[in-house]
Scaffold this motif. Structure first.
Motif, mmCIF file in Angstrom:
data_model
loop_
_atom_site.group_PDB
_atom_site.id
_atom_site.type_symbol
_atom_site.label_atom_id
_atom_site.label_comp_id
_atom_site.label_asym_id
_atom_site.label_seq_id
_atom_site.Cartn_x
_atom_site.Cartn_y
_atom_site.Cartn_z
ATOM 1 N N ILE A 53 0.858 -1.182 0.000
ATOM 2 C CA ILE A 53 0.000 0.000 0.000
ATOM 3 C C ILE A 53 0.896 1.234 0.000
ATOM 4 O O ILE A 53 1.792 1.352 0.834
ATOM 5 C CB ILE A 53 -0.937 0.001 1.224
ATOM 6 C CG1 ILE A 53 -1.902 -1.179 1.125
ATOM 7 C CG2 ILE A 53 -1.692 1.313 1.335
ATOM 8 C CD1 ILE A 53 -2.801 -1.344 2.317
ATOM 9 N N GLU B 175 0.189 10.625 0.299
ATOM 10 C CA GLU B 175 -0.911 11.117 -0.518
ATOM 11 C C GLU B 175 -1.314 10.164 -1.637
ATOM 12 O O GLU B 175 -2.383 10.298 -2.209
ATOM 13 C CB GLU B 175 -0.542 12.475 -1.108
ATOM 14 C CG GLU B 175 -0.347 13.541 -0.054
ATOM 15 C CD GLU B 175 0.092 14.870 -0.646
ATOM 16 O OE1 GLU B 175 0.114 14.997 -1.880
ATOM 17 O OE2 GLU B 175 0.414 15.761 0.142
ATOM 18 N N GLN B 176 -0.456 9.194 -1.963
ATOM 19 C CA GLN B 176 -0.775 8.281 -3.049
ATOM 20 C C GLN B 176 -1.830 7.251 -2.664
ATOM 21 O O GLN B 176 -2.430 6.622 -3.518
ATOM 22 C CB GLN B 176 0.477 7.517 -3.529
ATOM 23 C CG GLN B 176 1.594 8.388 -3.993
ATOM 24 C CD GLN B 176 2.641 8.573 -2.903
ATOM 25 O OE1 GLN B 176 2.416 8.263 -1.748
ATOM 26 N NE2 GLN B 176 3.785 9.105 -3.282
ATOM 27 N N SER B 177 -2.055 7.025 -1.370
ATOM 28 C CA SER B 177 -3.001 6.002 -0.936
ATOM 29 C C SER B 177 -4.434 6.508 -1.088
ATOM 30 O O SER B 177 -4.715 7.696 -0.971
ATOM 31 C CB SER B 177 -2.735 5.597 0.510
ATOM 32 O OG SER B 177 -2.897 6.686 1.370
ATOM 33 N N THR B 178 -5.326 5.573 -1.354
ATOM 34 C CA THR B 178 -6.733 5.923 -1.501
ATOM 35 C C THR B 178 -7.403 5.999 -0.133
ATOM 36 O O THR B 178 -6.835 5.571 0.877
ATOM 37 C CB THR B 178 -7.464 4.871 -2.360
ATOM 38 O OG1 THR B 178 -7.471 3.630 -1.658
ATOM 39 C CG2 THR B 178 -6.796 4.704 -3.719
ATOM 40 N N LEU B 179 -8.622 6.497 -0.124
ATOM 41 C CA LEU B 179 -9.379 6.601 1.126
ATOM 42 C C LEU B 179 -9.642 5.212 1.707
ATOM 43 O O LEU B 179 -9.542 5.020 2.924
ATOM 44 C CB LEU B 179 -10.698 7.339 0.884
ATOM 45 C CG LEU B 179 -11.617 7.492 2.094
ATOM 46 C CD1 LEU B 179 -10.937 8.313 3.181
ATOM 47 C CD2 LEU B 179 -12.925 8.101 1.698
ATOM 48 N N ASN B 180 -9.950 4.246 0.851
ATOM 49 C CA ASN B 180 -10.192 2.881 1.327
ATOM 50 C C ASN B 180 -8.951 2.293 1.984
ATOM 51 O O ASN B 180 -9.046 1.609 2.998
ATOM 52 C CB ASN B 180 -10.643 1.976 0.183
ATOM 53 C CG ASN B 180 -12.044 2.305 -0.275
ATOM 54 O OD1 ASN B 180 -12.805 2.948 0.433
ATOM 55 N ND2 ASN B 180 -12.368 1.875 -1.481
ATOM 56 N N GLU B 181 -7.797 2.534 1.413
ATOM 57 C CA GLU B 181 -6.551 2.026 1.990
ATOM 58 C C GLU B 181 -6.269 2.685 3.337
ATOM 59 O O GLU B 181 -5.843 2.023 4.284
ATOM 60 C CB GLU B 181 -5.388 2.246 1.035
ATOM 61 C CG GLU B 181 -5.469 1.402 -0.217
ATOM 62 C CD GLU B 181 -4.475 1.818 -1.283
ATOM 63 O OE1 GLU B 181 -4.166 0.960 -2.132
ATOM 64 O OE2 GLU B 181 -4.011 2.977 -1.278
ATOM 65 N N ARG B 182 -6.524 3.962 3.431
ATOM 66 C CA ARG B 182 -6.306 4.673 4.699
ATOM 67 C C ARG B 182 -7.261 4.159 5.779
ATOM 68 O O ARG B 182 -6.860 3.963 6.930
ATOM 69 C CB ARG B 182 -6.487 6.169 4.509
ATOM 70 C CG ARG B 182 -5.396 6.794 3.686
ATOM 71 C CD ARG B 182 -5.626 8.261 3.485
ATOM 72 N NE ARG B 182 -4.649 8.795 2.541
ATOM 73 C CZ ARG B 182 -4.582 10.053 2.210
ATOM 74 N NH1 ARG B 182 -5.420 10.935 2.725
ATOM 75 N NH2 ARG B 182 -3.671 10.466 1.343
#
Length: 124
Positions: free
Chosen positions: A39, A43-50
């Motif tokens: 992951i 900032e590259q991670s999506t909301l779902n990943e966060r």
């Protein structure tokens, strides 16, 4: 015997203990998942990943505190002794940490080193 000397009483310290153990388990779980799924951090991670990372980090602490509160009510009602409460809680904590591969402090340090190496290899 009073409730305080019997093992019950002020639950603030016990809650902090289970929160700490839960956050250690959450760190192990979330770190292993982030590294395994690669992951991206920042900032590259999506909301779902966060949300996944936060849930994995906070989930074990919530679970341990919930189990603690449930067993504490049983002990306060006299369904079993406070010694059995502490035995059950430490058994749960050891089981959770063992299932996550945290058998010693060295395992925790190795996981922190793996996190550091993963963080350094990721592009900024």
């Amino acid at each position: 015997m009073t409730e305080q000397s019997d093992g019950g009483g002020d639950n603030f310290v016990a809650t902090l203990l289970w929160l700490l153990l839960g956050f250690v388990a959450g760190f192990a779980l979330s770190t292993k998942v982030v590294i395994a799924l690669e992951i991206p951090l920042g900032e590259q991670s999506t909301l779902n990943e966060r949300l996944l990372i936060v849930a994995l980090f906070v989930g074990p602490a919530f679970l341990l505190v919930s189990i603690s509160n449930h067993l504490e009510r049983w002990a306060a009602r006299g369904n079993f002794s406070w010694a059995r409460y502490w035995t059950a809680m430490f058994s749960v904590a050891v089981t959770v940490l063992t299932l996550l591969g945290m058998n010693s402090v060295d395992d925790l340090i190795a996981l922190a080193d793996a996190w550091k190496a993963y963080n350094e290899q990721r592009p900024r």
